[in-house]
Scaffold this motif. Structure first.
Motif, short mmCIF file in Angstrom:
data_model
loop_
_atom_site.label_atom_id
_atom_site.label_comp_id
_atom_site.label_asym_id
_atom_site.label_seq_id
_atom_site.Cartn_x
_atom_site.Cartn_y
_atom_site.Cartn_z
N VAL A 8 -30.36 66.08 123.66
CA VAL A 8 -31.11 66.73 122.60
C VAL A 8 -30.79 68.22 122.67
CG1 VAL A 8 -33.40 67.24 121.70
CG2 VAL A 8 -32.93 65.01 122.72
N GLU A 9 -30.21 68.75 121.60
CA GLU A 9 -29.79 70.16 121.58
C GLU A 9 -30.94 71.10 121.27
OE1 GLU A 9 -26.82 71.65 122.16
OE2 GLU A 9 -25.97 69.75 122.79
N LYS A 10 -31.84 70.67 120.41
CA LYS A 10 -32.91 71.56 119.99
C LYS A 10 -34.21 70.77 119.92
CE LYS A 10 -33.58 75.17 116.58
NZ LYS A 10 -33.05 75.76 115.37
N GLY A 11 -35.24 71.27 120.53
CA GLY A 11 -36.51 70.58 120.54
C GLY A 11 -36.64 69.67 121.74
N HIS A 12 -37.57 68.73 121.67
CA HIS A 12 -37.83 67.82 122.78
C HIS A 12 -38.00 66.41 122.22
CE1 HIS A 12 -39.28 66.34 126.59
NE2 HIS A 12 -40.33 65.83 125.96
N ALA A 13 -37.28 65.48 122.77
CA ALA A 13 -37.39 64.08 122.35
C ALA A 13 -37.88 63.25 123.53
CB ALA A 13 -36.05 63.56 121.87
N GLU A 14 -38.83 62.39 123.24
CA GLU A 14 -39.34 61.48 124.26
C GLU A 14 -38.29 60.39 124.53
OE1 GLU A 14 -42.20 61.92 125.85
OE2 GLU A 14 -42.54 63.73 124.66
N PRO A 15 -38.34 59.76 125.69
CA PRO A 15 -37.37 58.70 125.99
C PRO A 15 -37.37 57.57 124.96
CG PRO A 15 -38.54 59.33 127.97
CD PRO A 15 -39.19 60.06 126.83
N GLU A 16 -38.53 57.26 124.39
CA GLU A 16 -38.60 56.21 123.37
C GLU A 16 -37.84 56.62 122.11
OE1 GLU A 16 -41.42 57.58 124.70
OE2 GLU A 16 -41.95 56.00 126.12
N GLU A 17 -37.91 57.89 121.74
CA GLU A 17 -37.21 58.38 120.56
C GLU A 17 -35.70 58.35 120.77
OE1 GLU A 17 -40.42 61.51 118.72
OE2 GLU A 17 -39.24 62.15 120.45
N VAL A 18 -35.27 58.73 121.96
CA VAL A 18 -33.84 58.68 122.27
C VAL A 18 -33.35 57.24 122.27
CG1 VAL A 18 -32.09 59.22 124.02
CG2 VAL A 18 -33.93 60.84 123.56
N ALA A 19 -34.17 56.33 122.80
CA ALA A 19 -33.78 54.91 122.80
C ALA A 19 -33.69 54.37 121.37
CB ALA A 19 -34.79 54.11 123.61
N ALA A 20 -34.61 54.76 120.50
CA ALA A 20 -34.57 54.30 119.12
C ALA A 20 -33.33 54.84 118.41
CB ALA A 20 -35.84 54.74 118.39
N LEU A 21 -33.01 56.09 118.62
CA LEU A 21 -31.82 56.68 118.02
C LEU A 21 -30.56 55.99 118.53
CD1 LEU A 21 -30.55 58.85 116.26
CD2 LEU A 21 -30.61 60.37 118.23
N THR A 22 -30.51 55.69 119.80
CA THR A 22 -29.36 55.00 120.37
C THR A 22 -29.20 53.61 119.76
OG1 THR A 22 -29.67 56.20 122.45
CG2 THR A 22 -28.30 54.23 122.53
N ALA A 23 -30.31 52.91 119.57
CA ALA A 23 -30.25 51.57 118.97
C ALA A 23 -29.73 51.65 117.54
CB ALA A 23 -31.64 50.93 119.00
N ILE A 24 -30.16 52.65 116.79
CA ILE A 24 -29.70 52.80 115.40
C ILE A 24 -28.21 53.10 115.37
CG2 ILE A 24 -29.85 54.30 113.38
CD1 ILE A 24 -32.87 54.54 114.03
N LEU A 25 -27.76 54.00 116.22
CA LEU A 25 -26.33 54.36 116.24
C LEU A 25 -25.47 53.17 116.65
CD1 LEU A 25 -26.51 57.94 117.78
CD2 LEU A 25 -26.06 57.32 115.41
N LEU A 26 -25.92 52.41 117.62
CA LEU A 26 -25.15 51.23 118.04
C LEU A 26 -25.11 50.17 116.95
CD1 LEU A 26 -26.24 50.92 121.77
CD2 LEU A 26 -24.00 51.58 120.89
N ALA A 27 -26.23 49.99 116.24
CA ALA A 27 -26.25 49.01 115.15
C ALA A 27 -25.32 49.43 114.02
CB ALA A 27 -27.68 48.86 114.63
N ARG A 28 -25.32 50.72 113.70
CA ARG A 28 -24.41 51.20 112.64
C ARG A 28 -22.95 51.05 113.06
NH1 ARG A 28 -26.00 54.51 108.29
NH2 ARG A 28 -23.93 55.40 108.42
N ALA A 29 -22.65 51.34 114.32
CA ALA A 29 -21.27 51.20 114.79
C ALA A 29 -20.83 49.74 114.77
CB ALA A 29 -21.15 51.77 116.21
N ALA A 30 -21.71 48.82 115.12
CA ALA A 30 -21.38 47.40 115.09
C ALA A 30 -21.21 46.92 113.66
CB ALA A 30 -22.46 46.59 115.80
N GLY A 31 -22.01 47.45 112.75
CA GLY A 31 -21.90 47.06 111.34
C GLY A 31 -20.61 47.54 110.72
N LYS A 32 -20.16 48.74 111.06
CA LYS A 32 -18.91 49.25 110.50
C LYS A 32 -17.72 48.48 111.05
CE LYS A 32 -20.27 53.78 109.19
NZ LYS A 32 -19.71 54.91 108.56
N ALA A 33 -17.77 48.08 112.30
CA ALA A 33 -16.65 47.32 112.87
C ALA A 33 -16.52 45.96 112.18
CB ALA A 33 -16.85 47.16 114.37
#
Length: 65
Positions: A8-33
């Protein structure tokens, strides 16, 4: 301790928020493939211009730079 893959470059993210963002990014990457067609050998047209077909002068304010 290893360095995290996502930071996180700016601000503060809770571990749950980082996990949710990671899940979204992985789902988008799998969908594009899966959306990439397996048939074909590239583009129909070249991604570059032939210099001999361009005009010799471009105005300084031209967006084609």
């Amino acid at each position: 301790m290893t360095t995290p893959d996502i930071r996180v470059e700016k601000g503060h993210a809770e571990p749950e928020e980082v996990a949710a963002l990671t899940a979204i990014l992985l789902a988008r990457a799998a969908g594009k493939a899966a959306a990439v067609p397996s048939v074909g050998f590239g583009r129909d047209k070249a991604g570059w211009r032939r210099l001999e077909r361009t005009p010799g002068f471009r105005a300084p304010h031209s967006w084609q730079g």
